[in-house]
Design a protein around this motif. Sequence first.
Motif, PDB file in Angstrom:
ATOM      1  N   SER A 148      14.428   2.221  -3.996  1.00 34.96           N
ATOM      2  CA  SER A 148      14.522   3.544  -3.380  1.00 34.96           C
ATOM      3  C   SER A 148      15.974   4.020  -3.488  1.00 34.96           C
TER       4      SER A 148
ATOM      5  N   ARG B 227       5.111  -6.085   2.259  1.00 28.99           N
ATOM      6  CA  ARG B 227       5.518  -4.830   2.899  1.00 28.99           C
ATOM      7  C   ARG B 227       4.275  -3.950   3.050  1.00 28.99           C
TER       8      ARG B 227
ATOM      9  N   SER C  36       5.900   1.884  -1.417  1.00 31.24           N
ATOM     10  CA  SER C  36       4.652   1.220  -1.810  1.00 31.24           C
ATOM     11  C   SER C  36       4.378  -0.038  -0.982  1.00 31.24           C
TER      12      SER C  36
ATOM     13  N   HIS D  30       9.087  -0.570 -12.786  1.00 35.12           N
ATOM     14  CA  HIS D  30       8.086   0.504 -12.900  1.00 35.12           C
ATOM     15  C   HIS D  30       7.593   0.592 -14.340  1.00 35.12           C
TER      16      HIS D  30
ATOM     17  N   ASP E 186      18.282  -9.034  -2.807  1.00 32.69           N
ATOM     18  CA  ASP E 186      17.089  -8.189  -2.670  1.00 32.69           C
ATOM     19  C   ASP E 186      16.632  -7.700  -4.049  1.00 32.69           C
TER      20      ASP E 186
ATOM     21  N   THR F 116       5.809   7.953  -3.865  1.00 27.51           N
ATOM     22  CA  THR F 116       6.129   7.303  -2.583  1.00 27.51           C
ATOM     23  C   THR F 116       7.460   7.839  -2.057  1.00 27.51           C
TER      24      THR F 116
HETATM   25  O1  TXA Z   1       7.530   2.865  -3.390  1.00 25.48           O
HETATM   26  C1  TXA Z   1       8.362   2.053  -3.777  1.00 25.48           C
HETATM   27  O2  TXA Z   1       8.118   0.850  -3.876  1.00 25.48           O
HETATM   28  C2  TXA Z   1       9.764   2.595  -4.152  1.00 25.48           C
HETATM   29  C3  TXA Z   1       9.605   3.507  -5.368  1.00 25.48           C
HETATM   30  C4  TXA Z   1      10.920   3.981  -5.918  1.00 25.48           C
HETATM   31  O3  TXA Z   1       8.852   2.859  -6.343  1.00 25.48           O
HETATM   32  N1  TXA Z   1      10.661   1.516  -4.410  1.00 25.48           N
HETATM   33  C5  TXA Z   1      11.146   0.732  -3.418  1.00 25.48           C
HETATM   34  O4  TXA Z   1      12.063  -0.215  -3.859  1.00 25.48           O
HETATM   35  O5  TXA Z   1      10.851   0.856  -2.255  1.00 25.48           O
HETATM   36  P1  TXA Z   1      12.993  -1.029  -2.864  1.00 25.48           P
HETATM   37  O6  TXA Z   1      13.899  -1.802  -3.745  1.00 25.48           O
HETATM   38  O7  TXA Z   1      13.605  -0.112  -1.905  1.00 25.48           O
HETATM   39  O8  TXA Z   1      12.017  -2.010  -2.159  1.00 25.48           O
HETATM   40  C6  TXA Z   1      11.406  -3.024  -2.922  1.00 25.48           C
HETATM   41  C7  TXA Z   1      10.874  -4.126  -2.046  1.00 25.48           C
HETATM   42  C8  TXA Z   1      12.019  -4.915  -1.444  1.00 25.48           C
HETATM   43  O9  TXA Z   1      11.758  -5.167  -0.095  1.00 25.48           O
HETATM   44  C9  TXA Z   1      12.005  -6.198  -2.255  1.00 25.48           C
HETATM   45  O10 TXA Z   1      12.464  -7.279  -1.516  1.00 25.48           O
HETATM   46  C10 TXA Z   1      10.527  -6.325  -2.641  1.00 25.48           C
HETATM   47  O11 TXA Z   1      10.106  -5.000  -2.847  1.00 25.48           O
HETATM   48  N2  TXA Z   1      10.388  -7.075  -3.904  1.00 25.48           N
HETATM   49  C11 TXA Z   1      10.660  -6.666  -5.159  1.00 25.48           C
HETATM   50  N3  TXA Z   1      10.475  -7.665  -6.050  1.00 25.48           N
HETATM   51  C12 TXA Z   1      10.043  -8.734  -5.327  1.00 25.48           C
HETATM   52  C13 TXA Z   1       9.697 -10.092  -5.653  1.00 25.48           C
HETATM   53  N4  TXA Z   1       9.749 -10.548  -6.904  1.00 25.48           N
HETATM   54  N5  TXA Z   1       9.330 -10.904  -4.640  1.00 25.48           N
HETATM   55  C14 TXA Z   1       9.288 -10.452  -3.362  1.00 25.48           C
HETATM   56  N6  TXA Z   1       9.607  -9.207  -2.989  1.00 25.48           N
HETATM   57  C15 TXA Z   1       9.985  -8.355  -3.955  1.00 25.48           C
END
Ligand code: TXA
Length: 341
Positions: free
Chosen positions: A134, A193, A171, A58, A53, A26
Amino acid sequence: MSSDEQIAQAAQHILNHEVVGMPTETVYGLAARIDSELGIAKIFATKERPFFDPLIVHVNSIKQAQDCTREWSAGADVLANHFWPGPLTLVLPKADQISHIITSGLDTVGLRWPNHACAQKLIEAVGSPLAAPSANKFGRTSPTTAQHVRNEFKDSVFVIESEPSKIGIESTVLSVKTRIDNNEMQYDLSLLRKGSVLKSQIDQLMKQSNLGYRWKESTDKKEAPGQLKHHYMPSIPLVICQNDKIKLTEVIELLNQKLNLLPDEVEGVKMIKPKGLVKKIEFLNLPDDANLAARELYAQLRKASQRSAQAICYIPSKKHTGEMWDSIFDRLYKAASLVLS
Ligand code: TXA
Ligand code: MG
């Protein structure tokens, strides 16, 4: 250095509680061991990310994902078996071993098995799931190449070199909740998302698998903390111009009037404004094929910011419709400092 040598070195850094730039299909992530408090703290510090946040964990197998959850439902199993390894993050009840810092105090954890050999080998070499957001500063454009990550963190982070991310946008994040209705397990799904795993594909799978479910809009900020108004912002302002009849001189005039009136910050994200007067605009030209457009989106935003213009303009094309384009528009509208209608 060969790819395997890089992975061995990256694993060593992670075992020493450092963060590492990790390629995925991604976008590139900034990874640390889930059980390293220091490593996790470094993710937040390096990204300048607020603690509200949560991070995605992974994994490298369904078994590893199950160990991170308190309840692995039949629905989660169907979704994971169908879409993993791949660009779907499942938000499920968290196991005790997942720290509250990773989940921002939520009772759920986001889990994903990335479809990328380097990420998989790194998780294997470290012997533990990896938390990885990210690899960009909070609120800014996500990286799709190793060079993007190095530019972002000025060589302070070891980055595994690999090809540009194939998908190019983050993702799909799906919350999966269970409830018992008339003695039957029912699922409440929320799309937190949009991404390249589409709602229609999830619908199709749930129906085929005879799983009872309904879609729920999640507007609760606590439950969906990542749904900020602004995100993915390039280093010069992006403007979406919905009126394709407007003249370039008029656009420049409007930008000079409106961009400096913007607040400095929205929900903790620094708004991007021009450094001086806007004199030149760079146009964002995305390919008509949505998958290609997603792949190029962030690299194009970064490139356009580095040229001599003071703003980037995107004019939505009538050809750009469909679910995958909706996922791209989600990024574009959040990345925009201004929308001219
Ligand atoms: O494609 C992806 O998902 C990338 C690659 C590196 O795997 N990672 C990514 O992580 O985009 P980040 O931290 O940029 O975005 C993660 C999203 C955030 O909007 C966060 O709020 C949501 O996922 N998220 C993570 N854990 C959550 C949870 N327990 N409840 C609700 N939202 C969650
Ligand atoms: Mg991000």
